[in-house]
Design a protein around this motif. Structure first.
Motif, short mmCIF file in Angstrom:
data_model
loop_
_atom_site.label_atom_id
_atom_site.label_comp_id
_atom_site.label_asym_id
_atom_site.label_seq_id
_atom_site.Cartn_x
_atom_site.Cartn_y
_atom_site.Cartn_z
N PHE A 1 0.85 -1.19 0.00
CA PHE A 1 0.00 0.00 0.00
C PHE A 1 0.88 1.24 0.00
CE2 PHE A 1 0.41 1.40 4.48
CZ PHE A 1 1.03 0.28 5.04
N VAL A 2 0.24 2.40 -0.08
CA VAL A 2 0.96 3.67 -0.05
C VAL A 2 0.74 4.30 1.32
CG1 VAL A 2 1.08 5.99 -1.03
CG2 VAL A 2 0.78 4.00 -2.54
N SER A 3 1.84 4.48 2.03
CA SER A 3 1.79 5.12 3.34
C SER A 3 1.88 6.63 3.13
CB SER A 3 2.97 4.61 4.18
OG SER A 3 3.09 5.38 5.35
N GLU A 4 0.97 7.37 3.74
CA GLU A 4 0.89 8.80 3.46
C GLU A 4 1.19 9.63 4.70
OE1 GLU A 4 -2.80 9.92 1.68
OE2 GLU A 4 -2.60 8.49 0.02
N SER A 5 1.76 10.81 4.47
CA SER A 5 1.93 11.78 5.55
C SER A 5 1.91 13.17 4.93
CB SER A 5 3.26 11.53 6.29
OG SER A 5 4.34 11.64 5.40
N GLY A 6 1.83 14.17 5.77
CA GLY A 6 1.86 15.53 5.27
C GLY A 6 0.49 16.04 4.89
N PRO A 7 0.40 17.37 4.68
CA PRO A 7 -0.90 17.99 4.36
C PRO A 7 -1.40 17.58 2.98
CG PRO A 7 0.88 19.58 4.15
CD PRO A 7 1.50 18.34 4.72
N LYS A 8 -2.69 17.83 2.79
CA LYS A 8 -3.37 17.36 1.58
C LYS A 8 -2.76 17.92 0.29
CE LYS A 8 -8.19 16.95 0.06
NZ LYS A 8 -9.57 17.18 0.50
N ASN A 9 -2.24 19.14 0.33
CA ASN A 9 -1.70 19.73 -0.89
C ASN A 9 -0.21 19.45 -1.06
OD1 ASN A 9 -0.79 21.28 1.16
ND2 ASN A 9 -1.48 23.25 0.33
N GLY B 1 -8.64 18.62 6.17
CA GLY B 1 -7.99 17.64 7.03
C GLY B 1 -8.25 16.22 6.60
N GLY B 2 -8.79 16.05 5.41
CA GLY B 2 -9.15 14.72 4.92
C GLY B 2 -7.95 13.79 4.87
N GLN B 3 -8.18 12.54 5.29
CA GLN B 3 -7.11 11.55 5.29
C GLN B 3 -7.60 10.24 4.72
OE1 GLN B 3 -5.56 11.39 9.30
NE2 GLN B 3 -3.95 12.84 8.72
N ALA B 4 -6.65 9.51 4.14
CA ALA B 4 -6.98 8.21 3.55
C ALA B 4 -6.72 7.10 4.56
CB ALA B 4 -6.13 7.99 2.30
N SER B 5 -7.51 6.04 4.48
CA SER B 5 -7.29 4.86 5.32
C SER B 5 -7.71 3.63 4.54
CB SER B 5 -8.07 4.99 6.63
OG SER B 5 -9.43 5.28 6.37
N LEU B 6 -7.30 2.47 5.04
CA LEU B 6 -7.60 1.21 4.36
C LEU B 6 -8.77 0.52 5.05
CD1 LEU B 6 -3.99 -0.18 3.80
CD2 LEU B 6 -5.29 1.49 2.45
N TRP B 7 -9.67 -0.01 4.25
CA TRP B 7 -10.86 -0.69 4.77
C TRP B 7 -11.04 -2.01 4.03
CZ3 TRP B 7 -14.62 1.58 8.21
CH2 TRP B 7 -14.22 2.82 8.71
N SER B 8 -11.75 -2.92 4.68
CA SER B 8 -12.10 -4.16 3.98
C SER B 8 -13.58 -4.45 4.19
CB SER B 8 -11.25 -5.34 4.46
OG SER B 8 -11.54 -5.67 5.80
N VAL B 9 -14.11 -5.21 3.25
CA VAL B 9 -15.52 -5.58 3.28
C VAL B 9 -15.64 -6.89 2.53
CG1 VAL B 9 -16.11 -4.33 1.13
CG2 VAL B 9 -17.87 -4.67 2.88
#
Lengths: 447, 177
Positions: A181-189, A413-421
């Motif tokens: 996966f892609v690990s993210e940090s830092g502000p949205k822009n 402040g939107g952030q991405a996360s991983l989910w499963s279903v």
């Protein structure tokens, strides 16, 4: 629409003969063995009991940790409910001792899992048995022994849980797998992104690249030994191949003035399909990794992207906006115009063929919401599994019964996360990660 | 100019000053979290854009000519307003031949990552084609798409989306790219 899962215990006449068991000779079955059929009926999770595994020498904390991961794997499917030890009447003190089935029946455990762990040096051995409590028998094929290194102790636990899950559901396992996966940090822009891998449940994270350039949408090779992704390392989006063992990186040969992205492997691992943009127009191309040059598979002024092979390698599902909005099409692996399969309202993207070949998962955007959904390979039986501000990019578990995807929240402040279903829309949950994360891709089941 | 726009501009300077890598959001711009970023997280360098009152400076191009055009949802067609800005860009580039340009295409966050990459490329190409049609030499122009990866404004409303659906002409000193 989100549909609940339906699982029933179903009568089976017999289970096929499985691997040799360690158990004593089974008595004749008086009733059908415990069984969950995924996708049929609505029912409470199956109650099971997994008393802490026994230390048979040098195992220390590993014994308890392994049984805890087995419980976590099984409960994590939503199909099982572990009965805590405080409710147990009997204690398991010896792996080969007799089982007081009446005591497990009394607490309504349908399945009892016992195990033992021993460690010598850095070698760990895990053995287990799963019992059909009501018949007082060992589940056919669910009494095995695994050995490995102590470092890989979680894999031993995942393998135990995979066997139990498989025997009871009839589906393939998926716990002994990794997710890139892609690990993210830092502000949205100014988001920083780097590649990472983890166990399917979020444990054992390792980072594969630094975050000095944008990386997007990694995918595992069918053997799990390589990862292909889009990187801005050269300054322009280019497809990069990474060897998981050595971390050696190789950027695919540049076609001057073009941009390449959205790569995926063919089922045999010998070919990649991807999007190539030239002069503003994006089409799908294939490249044989063993040499053989670039082949153009689509040729249209519209955007053609997000290609994914059928598991037999004969067809490719992809996304195109040739009608004005992005929709899903299927074409022969050699290329062609393709047949549209998405028919509902809204925009469809990122189609991914199930490893079992029975469904195509996709991202759908409609009336300001995003959904992860599945449809049959002819576009019928469309079923939306999730809904949120932004859900996208599904990836299939190795057994084709669970999906993982990116969910991003809205605003500055939107952030991405991983989910499963799971494919019935049941058991939606977030995968724990250290920080924001996106673009998951599941590995095959590990060897 | 908004705060966000200003910081972006400064980062652009840093990127140009640090290396020839056209990814002005990449190595050097990040710093924190990157184990091997080439440029590191040094102080922001505001030199290089020149005096905004000098009509041959990059600063003048960015501020007075206008370095960006905006697009409608899912579209890459140039509005009359965009054509006006790009005509002025072309005139400036034709007079100031010592500069090359990378045209960055961007999309708002309403769309999948892959589709937005392709859409950003389409927008950048629309700008490139227009500039070429106005006489700018093709070998001075290159395009890149960031899809939805680098929004200018971060809110999740149309007010922000409208500013994020953009193509930005980023100049660098040098005759070709």
């Amino acid at each position: 629409m989100i549909r609940p899962v339906r699982a029933t215990f179903r009568t089976l006449l017999a289970l096929a003969l499985g691997v040799a068991t360690l158990a004593a000779a089974p008595v004749l079955a008086q009733s059908s063995p415990p069984r969950i059929v995924i996708g049929q009926g609505v029912i409470e999770p199956m109650p099971i009991a997994v008393p802490g595994f026994i230390d048979e020498g040098g195992a220390g904390d590993y014994a308890r940790q392994i049984s805890n991961v087995v419980i976590s794997d099984l409960e994590g499917t939503g199909f099982f409910r572990n009965i805590g030890e405080e409710a147990h009447i009997s204690r398991i003190t010896s792996f080969d001792g007799g089982i007081a089935f009446e005591d497990w029946k009394a607490i309504n455990a349908q399945v009892l899992v016992t195990g033992a762990v021993s460690v010598a040096g850095d070698r760990i051995t895990v053995k287990f048995r799963a019992y059909d409590v009501f018949n007082g028998t060992t589940l056919e094929g669910a009494a095995l022994q695994f050995a490995g290194t102590t470092q890989g102790w979680r894999r031993m636990a995942h393998k135990v849980a995979d066997v139990i899950y498989s025997k009871i559901t009839g589906e393939g396992g998926y716990f002994d797998s990794r997710v890139v996966f892609v690990s993210e940090s830092g502000p949205k822009n100014q988001r920083l992104k780097r590649l990472a891998v983890m166990d399917y449940d979020g444990a054992n994270v390792a980072y594969l690249t630094d975050s000095s350039s944008i990386v997007l949408a990694p995918r595992f090779s069918p053997q799990g030994d390589r990862i292909i992704y889009t990187s801005y390392e050269t300054g322009f989006p280019r497809i990069t191949l990474l060897d998981v063992g050595s971390l050696a990186r190789q950027t695919l040969e540049e076609q001057p003035g073009t941009m390449t992205f959205a790569p995926r492997f063919s089922p045999d691992g010998g070919t990649i399909v991807f999007s190539l943009e030239r002069g503003g127009n994006t089409d799908i191309y294939a490249l044989s990794l063993g040499g053989g040059g670039l082949r153009q598979l689509t040729n249209a002024p519209s955007i053609e992207t997000a290609p994914s092979f059928s598991p037999d390698g004969s067809q490719i599902v992809f996304e195109s906006d040739r009608t004005g909005t992005p929709q899903i099409y299927v074409m022969p692996a050699g290329g062609g115009e393709g047949t549209r399969i998405s028919g509902g309202k809204g925009r469809y993207g990122t189609p991914v063929w199930s490893p079992r070949g029975d469904y195509i998962a996709f991202t759908k955007q409609n009336e300001g919401r995003f959904h992860i959904g599945v449809m049959r390979t002819d576009g019928s039986e469309e079923r939306l599994l999730t809904a949120s501000f932004l859900d996208e990019g599904p990836t299939w578990a190795p057994n084709g019964r669970v999906l993982m995807f990116t969910r991003e929240t809205s605003g500055g402040g939107g952030q991405a996360s991983l989910w499963s279903v799971d494919i019935t829309g049941r058991n939606l949950k977030q995968i724990p990660t250290d920080g924001p994360a996106s673009d998951p891709a599941w590995s095959p089941l590990l060897p | 100019m908004s705060l966000a726009a200003k910081s972006l501009l400064l980062i652009a300077v840093l990127g140009l000053a640090a290396c020839n890598n056209p990814d002005r959001y990449g190595a050097g711009a990040g710093g924190a979290g990157g184990a091997g970023g080439a440029g590191g997280a040094g102080g922001i360098d505001t030199t290089g854009l020149g005096d905004p009152n000098n009509p041959t400076s990059i600063a003048y191009f960015n501020q007075t000519v206008g370095d960006r055009v905006l697009f409608a949802v899912d579209q890459s067609t140039l509005s009359p307003e965009a054509r006006g800005i790009l005509t002025a860009q072309a005139n400036w580039l034709n007079q100031n031949t010592g500069y090359a340009a990378i045209i960055e295409g961007h999309a708002d966050e309403q769309g999948t990552r892959e589709y937005n990459l392709a859409l950003g490329a389409r927008r950048a190409a629309a700008v490139q084609n227009f500039l070429i049609s106005q006489g700018v030499a093709a070998n001075r122009l290159r395009t890149i798409s960031y899809g939805k990866e680098r929004p200018l404004e971060v809110c999740s409303e149309e007010a922000c989306y409208a500013k994020n659906r953009r193509a930005v002409t980023v100049l660098s000193a040098g005759a070709g790219v």
